[in-house]
Motif scaffolding. Sequence first.
Motif, PDB file in Angstrom:
ATOM      1  N   LYS A 272       0.812  -1.220   0.000  1.00 30.28           N
ATOM      2  CA  LYS A 272       0.000   0.000   0.000  1.00 30.28           C
ATOM      3  C   LYS A 272       0.847   1.273   0.000  1.00 30.28           C
ATOM      4  N   ARG A 273       2.155   1.103   0.148  1.00 27.60           N
ATOM      5  CA  ARG A 273       3.067   2.248   0.146  1.00 27.60           C
ATOM      6  C   ARG A 273       4.278   1.879  -0.710  1.00 27.60           C
ATOM      7  N   ILE A 274       4.449   2.570  -1.824  1.00 25.42           N
ATOM      8  CA  ILE A 274       5.552   2.309  -2.745  1.00 25.42           C
ATOM      9  C   ILE A 274       6.455   3.530  -2.774  1.00 25.42           C
ATOM     10  N   ILE A 275       7.748   3.327  -2.516  1.00 20.82           N
ATOM     11  CA  ILE A 275       8.727   4.416  -2.566  1.00 20.82           C
ATOM     12  C   ILE A 275       9.794   4.070  -3.597  1.00 20.82           C
ATOM     13  N   LEU A 276       9.959   4.929  -4.581  1.00 20.40           N
ATOM     14  CA  LEU A 276      11.012   4.806  -5.580  1.00 20.40           C
ATOM     15  C   LEU A 276      12.064   5.866  -5.259  1.00 20.40           C
ATOM     16  N   PHE A 277      13.205   5.431  -4.752  1.00 24.20           N
ATOM     17  CA  PHE A 277      14.263   6.318  -4.280  1.00 24.20           C
ATOM     18  C   PHE A 277      15.377   6.317  -5.317  1.00 24.20           C
ATOM     19  N   ILE A 278      15.536   7.419  -6.039  1.00 18.94           N
ATOM     20  CA  ILE A 278      16.470   7.479  -7.150  1.00 18.94           C
ATOM     21  C   ILE A 278      17.628   8.428  -6.841  1.00 18.94           C
ATOM     22  N   TYR A 279      18.829   7.898  -6.911  1.00 16.01           N
ATOM     23  CA  TYR A 279      20.035   8.726  -6.901  1.00 16.01           C
ATOM     24  C   TYR A 279      20.394   9.006  -8.357  1.00 16.01           C
ATOM     25  N   ASP A 280      20.193  10.219  -8.809  1.00 16.90           N
ATOM     26  CA  ASP A 280      20.487  10.536 -10.208  1.00 16.90           C
ATOM     27  C   ASP A 280      21.992  10.457 -10.434  1.00 16.90           C
TER      28      ASP A 280
ATOM     29  N   TRP B 189      24.731  16.182 -10.751  1.00 18.71           N
ATOM     30  CA  TRP B 189      25.382  17.469 -10.992  1.00 18.71           C
ATOM     31  C   TRP B 189      26.859  17.390 -10.621  1.00 18.71           C
ATOM     32  N   ALA B 190      27.174  16.716  -9.513  1.00 13.95           N
ATOM     33  CA  ALA B 190      28.559  16.581  -9.071  1.00 13.95           C
ATOM     34  C   ALA B 190      29.376  15.755 -10.056  1.00 13.95           C
TER      35      ALA B 190
ATOM     36  N   ASN C 134      32.736  16.304 -12.605  1.00 15.92           N
ATOM     37  CA  ASN C 134      33.929  15.560 -12.204  1.00 15.92           C
ATOM     38  C   ASN C 134      34.443  16.030 -10.853  1.00 15.92           C
ATOM     39  N   ASN C 135      33.532  16.146  -9.887  1.00 16.56           N
ATOM     40  CA  ASN C 135      33.869  16.684  -8.571  1.00 16.56           C
ATOM     41  C   ASN C 135      33.645  15.612  -7.507  1.00 16.56           C
ATOM     42  N   ILE C 136      34.718  14.982  -7.054  1.00 15.47           N
ATOM     43  CA  ILE C 136      34.599  13.894  -6.084  1.00 15.47           C
ATOM     44  C   ILE C 136      34.111  14.396  -4.729  1.00 15.47           C
ATOM     45  N   ASP C 137      34.391  15.647  -4.408  1.00 14.76           N
ATOM     46  CA  ASP C 137      33.984  16.212  -3.117  1.00 14.76           C
ATOM     47  C   ASP C 137      32.470  16.326  -3.017  1.00 14.76           C
TER      48      ASP C 137
ATOM     49  N   ALA D 271      26.907  14.375  -1.928  1.00 11.58           N
ATOM     50  CA  ALA D 271      25.540  14.147  -2.399  1.00 11.58           C
ATOM     51  C   ALA D 271      25.062  12.741  -2.048  1.00 11.58           C
ATOM     52  N   VAL D 272      25.935  11.747  -2.195  1.00 11.86           N
ATOM     53  CA  VAL D 272      25.558  10.386  -1.830  1.00 11.86           C
ATOM     54  C   VAL D 272      25.270  10.297  -0.335  1.00 11.86           C
ATOM     55  N   LEU D 273      26.103  10.940   0.472  1.00 11.27           N
ATOM     56  CA  LEU D 273      25.921  10.871   1.919  1.00 11.27           C
ATOM     57  C   LEU D 273      24.660  11.604   2.374  1.00 11.27           C
ATOM     58  N   SER D 274      24.341  12.744   1.755  1.00  9.71           N
ATOM     59  CA  SER D 274      23.105  13.441   2.138  1.00  9.71           C
ATOM     60  C   SER D 274      21.891  12.628   1.727  1.00  9.71           C
ATOM     61  N   GLY D 275      21.966  11.948   0.576  1.00  6.83           N
ATOM     62  CA  GLY D 275      20.884  11.056   0.180  1.00  6.83           C
ATOM     63  C   GLY D 275      20.766   9.863   1.101  1.00  6.83           C
TER      64      GLY D 275
END
Length: 537
Positions: A128-136, A477-478, A482-485, A490-494
């Motif tokens: 009854k609850r579907i979440i699609l979590f996308i890391y672009d 965007w990162a 080509n920005n590893i920082d 961004a991965v960690l905030s997600g």
Amino acid sequence: MRKLLSHLIFATIVASSLTDAYGAKTDDPIAKLQETNTETDQPNGLHWGPSPKTYSNWGTHSNRLIPVYSFGMKLDSVAGENSVYRSEEKLKELFGFVPTKTVNPDAEYFDQTDVYRLQKLAVESGKKRIILFIYDGMDWQTTWAAAINKTGEVAYREGRGTGLHFQDYRGTTTDFGYFVTSPHNDGTDVNVNRQIVTSPGGDTPGGYDPVEAGDKPWSIPKDADYPIAKGKNTVHAFTDSSASATSMTSGIKTYNNAVNVDFMGREVLPIARQLQNDGWHIGVVTSVPICHATPGSAYANNVHRYDYQDITRDLIGVPSVFHPGALPGCDVLIGGGWGDKKDKDGKQGKNFVPGNPYLTETDLNAIDVANGGKYVVAQRTPGKRGQEVLREATAEAIAKNQRLFGFFGIDGGHLPFQTANGDFKPTGSRRSKAEKYSEKDIAENVTLTDMSLAALATLEAQGEPWWLMIEAGDVDWANHSNNIDTSIGAVLSGDEAFHNVTRWIEQHGGWDDTCLILTADHGHYLVLEDPEVLTGK
């Protein structure tokens, strides 16, 4: 009482999450690594693109296999012996042709369109609850980099991995797999004003050659140019975000730049609208502009992803060029786009309205409950903390059983970029100077965690069943830069948002009725030659 409890828990989690999101660390080795590599353009343990001789030599997507993590269901129905890539007949049905060198009788991987099918199966099983979590833009290598940095060690070199919440979470049935993202084609031309395709089929067909690219996400390509459609022996198109998002929401292969239309430009119905027709509530959350490719493909239709104002119109339920009679609109829509301004935009067609390129002032006024619309509006407000603005609007939407619309961001449309050490002081990249944020830019905005929890609280208060897309769009965007920082940040905030989402689920009935699929829409081209450089030691 249920609504009040939901709101109180939401407020508590948001308050606790802010310390994690905004509490900067003092040591910053990843920033120093990014600065050194960018200034010299020499690899120091890592580089971007097919050439190992320079740090930055590829700024767009690739045809890498993409990881997917499921929670509340398994992947057996689409992976391994059930993979479409083992069958010439199924591939022809999927693409409309049999891509060259793509049939693989031993394929363990599946297709991006199977994410759509997994959601359908979840509904059929009673969820009854579907979440699609996308890391672009988060491929396996980007995930690996963030996990190494977070744990301070190279704990794995293949497989699901460990170190991030979505890798380690075991609060429910979970599974790991990977899929092909290649589109139907690249190079299709369209007429935005008439909403038609003018060159069906494009010029570069899709497909996936496991011999040239490898049969796993961590494989080293035999031909380093194959993943970027420049292979010596095989050429297959790599996807953009709209074609890939359309595959995950509508279950079809289509051309790059398409938003829920097939390769001929014909409308297809995304799962969110199918479910809405059956009485489900719909939510979309993103850290980038609300109408960008991924959030737009959650709900809208358009022959071109850059027709932003019309895509937003579909999302908020007002007349658009594709739907002059208007769609019902999402129940919750929260994201970026605030603060941008354009006088002209040739990509948006004749009906472009000067001003904010993503949302016209007329449309914003029309949807506001203060003017008789259906949405409680929360937008960046000078002098007010963004979390408070969103919290107050969420409480009002819940109390009055209204829809919720959130509009935040900085100049450029996105939310402030978090970096690897948790602060908001990005380093520069080869494509641009470092972004700089004022104290107001930070204070007046929200995080992906804030937006996700607001959406969950509002949808749950409206009543199950519901479907929600959450997009961590700043990874893309990162990686483009080509920005590893900022990529790791961004991965960690997600990942922090995912962690808070799982806590919310556990506090609101658990996993029996819930399915969450976490994945990315495509890969980039990060290569870690010496992963130890990311440990910070």
